[in-house]
Design an enzyme around this catalytic site. Sequence first.
Site: not given
Ligand SMILES: [Zn+2]
Length: 258
Positions: A99, A124, A126, A130, A143, A210
Amino acid sequence: MQRRELLRKGLLSATGIAASSLFGCSSLISASKQEGKTAWGYIGKQGPEYWGSLSDEFNICQAGNSQSPVNLQATVDADLTPLEINYKDSPLRIINNGHTIQVNYQPGSFLTLDGERYELLQFHFHHPSEHKVEGEALPMELHLVHKGKKGLAVIGVFLKEGKSNPNLQKVWKEMPNRKSSEKTISNVNISASDLLPEDKDYYRYFGSLTTPPCSETVHWIVLKEPVEISTQQVNKFSQVFPMNARPVQLVKRRFLLE
Ligand SMILES: [Zn+2]
């Protein structure tokens, strides 16, 4: 004028919701057992609009009232205390969990929030971001996930296109292209503080993970100043994860502090 009125009214009930959610976070433990079992993703029938119906454990993804991310808009000015961050270096431990690209952090680094200690577990990424600001997404978001007695605290850092980022490059260099188990790069140390912008002004609100199970146990701190990353660096991540951002969720009766 009217919006301000509503926000002020929302403030009273939002505080009530946040306080009750804080003490209802034991679901995180049971939910984490399920986490690995139900497949989910970002597109098609496993995408964000279906998360809530993929598993009973994911129900809050659609039924929750404090979901994340959100569009940071109509925020309320507040006297927020400066961030108290105590990060040490950590050997680089990296995983592609299917992910995102995640770096697991060595114990001993922490954030102090409302007098509580939140241990840095991992960070990590995104793509795209987000959280949005005034309806606009940025190319990426980092994050940093911390865990304390009163749930989680996550620091969000926007990444915008600009100069190549040498600190991120240490992670990018070892980025696994496919889902992998954790690998330790023993001769590379990473410092989470080097990934933060100089200006630590932030937004704060109460929300959720999230990703499934979308547990509403997260004190969100989103830094206003983005950190620069080169177009090539964004491209390298997007080749592995073309889209791993959940759409923004309704703010409902919460209120967003600035
Ligand atoms: Zn995250």
